[in-house]
Design a protein around this motif. Structure first.
Motif, PDB file in Angstrom:
ATOM      1  N   PRO A  61       4.486  -4.305  -1.074  1.00 18.28           N
ATOM      2  CA  PRO A  61       3.512  -3.210  -1.091  1.00 18.28           C
ATOM      3  C   PRO A  61       3.934  -2.022  -1.947  1.00 18.28           C
ATOM      4  N   GLY A  62       5.199  -1.994  -2.378  1.00 26.01           N
ATOM      5  CA  GLY A  62       5.660  -0.854  -3.175  1.00 26.01           C
ATOM      6  C   GLY A  62       5.519  -1.076  -4.669  1.00 26.01           C
TER       7      GLY A  62
ATOM      8  N   LEU B  67      -3.022   0.460  -2.417  1.00 22.19           N
ATOM      9  CA  LEU B  67      -2.932   0.799  -0.990  1.00 22.19           C
ATOM     10  C   LEU B  67      -3.074   2.298  -0.747  1.00 22.19           C
ATOM     11  N   ALA B  68      -2.900   3.103  -1.812  1.00 20.92           N
ATOM     12  CA  ALA B  68      -3.071   4.555  -1.674  1.00 20.92           C
ATOM     13  C   ALA B  68      -4.540   4.972  -1.829  1.00 20.92           C
TER      14      ALA B  68
ATOM     15  N   LEU C 168      -3.172  -5.742   2.249  1.00 16.83           N
ATOM     16  CA  LEU C 168      -4.380  -4.931   2.454  1.00 16.83           C
ATOM     17  C   LEU C 168      -4.659  -4.747   3.949  1.00 16.83           C
ATOM     18  N   LEU C 169      -4.183  -5.692   4.765  1.00 21.79           N
ATOM     19  CA  LEU C 169      -4.432  -5.616   6.212  1.00 21.79           C
ATOM     20  C   LEU C 169      -3.824  -4.361   6.820  1.00 21.79           C
ATOM     21  N   ASP C 170      -2.800  -3.805   6.159  1.00 19.22           N
ATOM     22  CA  ASP C 170      -2.150  -2.591   6.672  1.00 19.22           C
ATOM     23  C   ASP C 170      -2.962  -1.332   6.388  1.00 19.22           C
ATOM     24  N   HIS C 171      -4.009  -1.459   5.552  1.00 21.82           N
ATOM     25  CA  HIS C 171      -4.771  -0.265   5.170  1.00 21.82           C
ATOM     26  C   HIS C 171      -5.756   0.101   6.281  1.00 21.82           C
ATOM     27  N   PRO C 172      -5.842   1.390   6.654  1.00 19.53           N
ATOM     28  CA  PRO C 172      -6.724   1.761   7.772  1.00 19.53           C
ATOM     29  C   PRO C 172      -8.213   1.645   7.445  1.00 19.53           C
TER      30      PRO C 172
END
Ligand code: GLP
Length: 260
Positions: free
Chosen positions: A165-166, A206-207, A241-245
């Protein structure tokens, strides 16, 4: 008879399933218009690929249905960054993402290159171009709504597996699987698909304020299932992408493995 497949356990409020690719395209276009008219809008993140062709057709139709004054104001305020482009194609090569965006949106909507931005895959120094593109994106305040397609190997943009993710905006080497997947635009020959590309990184994706993953067709059913089941892992870049709120997945029934 094969056992019925277990339904995908994915939060229902983050998933929209439409009947077919046309219905998906219209739903996505509706949300793009909302993003373009939002008061606090940031640039849109856009994608290319076969999935997006009907999306952009639906967007053009919806724009044409608007009051002309509203339409003009919306197009004057347009600002977008595309995810990626191949390195080393001639500027007018019809398979470049630059050319595809010109055909889909730039020419029909009268958008300038300064409004409809892509990384320049023809730059003499692609590494420097990737840094310039990342700087331009940061200077514009980052992304608002990011539109994403799904590669058959789980890539998003051209973030090929393995990818964490980085990962930032950079030059990448394309996998054999991706070159095969995209060979159609190159006369069916994977060898003619460029070996390298510039891609916006997972970090910048992700940002974004919100993400819209658009997936259509039975050929994506198995990879979509693996992505949605998680957990996020480097072998499946889209799974981050699942970590994105604020992730919304919009798929048709075929991509959900629902057949018929
Ligand atoms: C391509 C692009 C992605 C695109 C994805 C899906 O290689 N780099 O940005 O979203 O793969 O492509 P398609 O919609 O043609 O299946």
């Amino acid at each position: 008879m094969p056992a019925p497949r277990r339904p995908i356990s994915f939060p229902q409020d983050r998933l929209l399933v439409e009947q077919d690719a046309g219905a998906v395209a219209d739903r996505v276009a509706e949300r793009l218009i909302q993003a373009l008219t939002a008061a606090d809008r940031r640039p849109l993140g856009l994608a290319t690929g076969r999935t997006m062709e009907p999306v952009y057709a639906a967007l053009r139709r919806r724009l044409d249905d608007l009051d002309p004054v509203v339409r003009r104001r919306l197009l004057e305020g347009w600002s977008s960054f595309n995810l990626d482009d191949y390195i080393g194609l001639a500027p007018d090569h019809p398979a470049s993402f630059q050319a595809a965006m010109g055909r889909n949106l730039g020419e029909p909507l009268g958008l300038s290159p300064a409004q409809l931005r892509l990384p320049d895959g023809t730059a003499a120094d692609p590494e420097a171009e990737a840094r310039r593109y990342a700087d331009a994106l940061a200077a514009a305040g980052g992304l608002g709504l990011q539109l994403l397609g799904l590669g058959e190997n789980g890539h998003v943009g051209f973030n090929e597996p393995p990818c964490g993710p980085g990962a930032i905006t950079r030059c990448v080497r394309l996998s054999a699987a991706t070159r095969r997947q995209n060979a159609g635009a190159f006369g069916g020959d994977p060898e003619r698909v460029p070996e390298r590309a510039i891609t916006v990184g997972l970090a910048e994706i992700l940002a974004a304020r919100s993400l819209m993953l658009v997936v259509t067709g039975a050929s994506k059913a198995s990879i979509l299932r693996r992505v949605l089941e998680g957990p996020p892992r480097e072998a499946l870049p889209a799974s981050w992408l699942l970590d994105h709120p604020h992730l919304l997945v919009i798929a048709d029934r075929a991509a959900m493995g629902q057949g018929g």
